[in-house]
Enzyme design. Structure first.
Site, PDB file in Angstrom:
ATOM      1  N   HIS A 313       0.855  -1.183   0.000  1.00  0.00           N
ATOM      2  CA  HIS A 313       0.000   0.000   0.000  1.00  0.00           C
ATOM      3  C   HIS A 313       0.891   1.232   0.000  1.00  0.00           C
ATOM      4  O   HIS A 313       1.979   1.225   0.573  1.00  0.00           O
ATOM      5  CB  HIS A 313      -0.918   0.000   1.233  1.00  0.00           C
ATOM      6  CG  HIS A 313      -2.041   0.976   1.143  1.00  0.00           C
ATOM      7  ND1 HIS A 313      -1.903   2.301   1.472  1.00  0.00           N
ATOM      8  CD2 HIS A 313      -3.338   0.820   0.743  1.00  0.00           C
ATOM      9  CE1 HIS A 313      -3.060   2.920   1.293  1.00  0.00           C
ATOM     10  NE2 HIS A 313      -3.930   2.045   0.849  1.00  0.00           N
ATOM     11  N   ASP A 371      -8.087  -4.574  -0.445  1.00  0.00           N
ATOM     12  CA  ASP A 371      -8.612  -5.051  -1.727  1.00  0.00           C
ATOM     13  C   ASP A 371      -8.434  -6.551  -1.917  1.00  0.00           C
ATOM     14  O   ASP A 371      -9.069  -7.148  -2.794  1.00  0.00           O
ATOM     15  CB  ASP A 371      -7.910  -4.317  -2.883  1.00  0.00           C
ATOM     16  CG  ASP A 371      -8.138  -2.824  -2.830  1.00  0.00           C
ATOM     17  OD1 ASP A 371      -9.297  -2.412  -2.805  1.00  0.00           O
ATOM     18  OD2 ASP A 371      -7.146  -2.069  -2.790  1.00  0.00           O
TER      19      ASP A 371
END
Length: 437
Positions: A313, A371
């Site tokens: 991320h 996700d």
């Protein structure tokens, strides 16, 4: 150039062959401090160079705090783990908008107000008929939200508090209706109007899946809870690309419907809102657990150009706290469906196990993000991949309008105008076309 911290809390910056500048230190409640560089350009014709704004604080905000190294996400000081387990999405929406959790009476009033605004003007139906039947739902969402300003003129004066509040409530309440209608249109289904007897997440799913031919349709409570949790986990995430886009658009004085449409357009990018769809595509390409070692080998070999989607991320250098909640939610949804051995889930868990144990990924701090599991959940609930980013937008609307309101209401707010480092040709004389070689 030398930068020295002084005892007074200022930073002394000395450019080459220049006079020393004293730059103040800015401290927040949590997180890193900042150096106020606003005097740079006026003093020594200097700007900072930070492509992607990865180390630049463009605003002060009281809404969301992230500590990427420790895997912490707070909304108004409350951990995301507590909010996702103990609160509902309307509660979190109230918190983001107003700064405090609501009392029971305040939540009831807020929920009733949202329900009052779930309906769309009937002429908005005509917008959907203008789209091709195979139009992407995000295209329909972006266009329709941008057009809302043509219908709701009574909330466009941004100098008035009541107008800003009304616009925010309308956007939060109407976004699920627009999203559900975009889904129905893409599937060839009739539009289903809001049923305000239902909760926020339940009503959203009802508008997507109910049909006139099935008048007794009931939303599965496990699915409704999962949807509510997904909305909470995506409600806000500090100054990401789409939120920054909303703030920049809002700084010009643009109406809130146009600002949120700009945020939707930014979210549409595959590097931002489309990551969960990319995870499903990756799992489909791997195919089976037996192929995971070979896939991992290709990921490690940069020449193969294979990426491990759903890991790592921009902000988190630790485990994304939302990912753990999403993993548990995934197991609840699959358990409700009676799916004990879901190939994609087993494949995902094997990928997670290897990535968390392999030195290559551990050293690079490539942990699962939100996700990684959300796509599996949404697919299990019957939601097509084309709707994944749309659901993201439904949730993030709360964060966008909260950030937009905060920005508009801050004293001294200025239009956003980044600097640049010009690398083109120096000034030169114009040569008439007949004289050019």
């Amino acid at each position: 150039m030398d930068t020295v911290k002084t005892e007074s809390g200022f930073y002394s910056l000395t450019p080459k062959d220049g006079a020393s500048l004293s730059l103040p230190r800015v401290s927040g409640t949590l997180g890193a401090d900042a150096i106020d560089i606003r005097k740079l350009f006026g003093g020594d014709d200097l700007v900072t160079f930070d492509p992607g704004f990865g180390n630049t604080a463009a605003c002060e905000s009281r809404i969301t705090f992230i500590d990427g190294d420790k895997g912490i996400l707070l909304h108004r000081g409350y951990p995301i783990e507590a909010l996702s387990e103990k609160a509902t999405f309307p509660e979190v929406a109230y918190l983001l908008l107003n700064g405090e959790l609501p009392t029971a009476a305040e939540l009831t009033a807020f929920d009733d107000t949202l329900k009052h605004h779930t309906m769309l003007h009937e002429q908005i139906r005509n917008f959907f008929n203008g789209f091709r039947r195979d139009a992407h739902p995000m295209a329909m969402l972006c266009g329709t939200v941008g057009a809302l300003s043509a219908f709701y003129h009574d909330s466009l004066n941004m100098t008035k508090q009541e107008h800003r509040d009304l616009a925010a409530l309308r956007l939060i309440a109407k976004m699920p209706t627009i999203a559900a209608w975009a889904f129905s249109y893409s599937q060839g289904f009739p539009f289903v109007y809001p049923d305000n007897r239902l909760g926020f997440a339940e009503n959203f799913m009802h508008m997507m899946f109910a049909l006139p031919s099935e008048p007794n349709y009931k939303v599965n409570p496990v699915f409704a809870k999962a949807m509510d949790r997904i909305l909470i986990l995506h409600a806000d995430h500090e100054q990401n690309a789409s939120t920054s886009t909303v703030r920049i658009a809002g700084s010009t004085g643009a109406n809130p419907f146009a600002c949120i449409a700009a945020g939707i357009a930014a979210l549409w990018g595959p590097a931002h809102g489309g990551a969960n769809e990319a995870v499903l595509k990756m799992l489909g390409e791997i195919g089976d657990k037996s192929q995971v070692p070979e896939f991992i080998r290709k990921v490690k070999n940069k020449e193969d150009g294979v990426k491990l989607m759903g890991f790592g991320h921009r902000v988190y250098k630790n485990f994304d706290p939302r990912a753990k909640i999403m993993q548990r939610t995934c197991q609840e949804v699959l358990g409700e469906l009676g799916i004990r051995h879901e190939p994609q889930l087993e494949l995902a868990m094997e990928l997670e196990r290897i990535a968390l144990e392999d030195d290559y990924f551990v050293e690079r701090k490539l942990y699962p993000n939100v996700d990684f599991y959300s796509g599996i959940i949404l697919k299990a609930m019957g939601i097509p991949t084309s709707m994944f980013t749309v659901l993201f937008a439904v949730a993030r609307t709360v964060g966008w309008v909260s950030q937009w309101k905060e920005m508009i209401e801050q004293p001294g707010q200025r239009i956003s105008r980044p600097r640049q480092i010009y690398t083109g040709a120096a000034q030169r004389a114009f040569v008439p076309i007949g004289e050019r070689g």
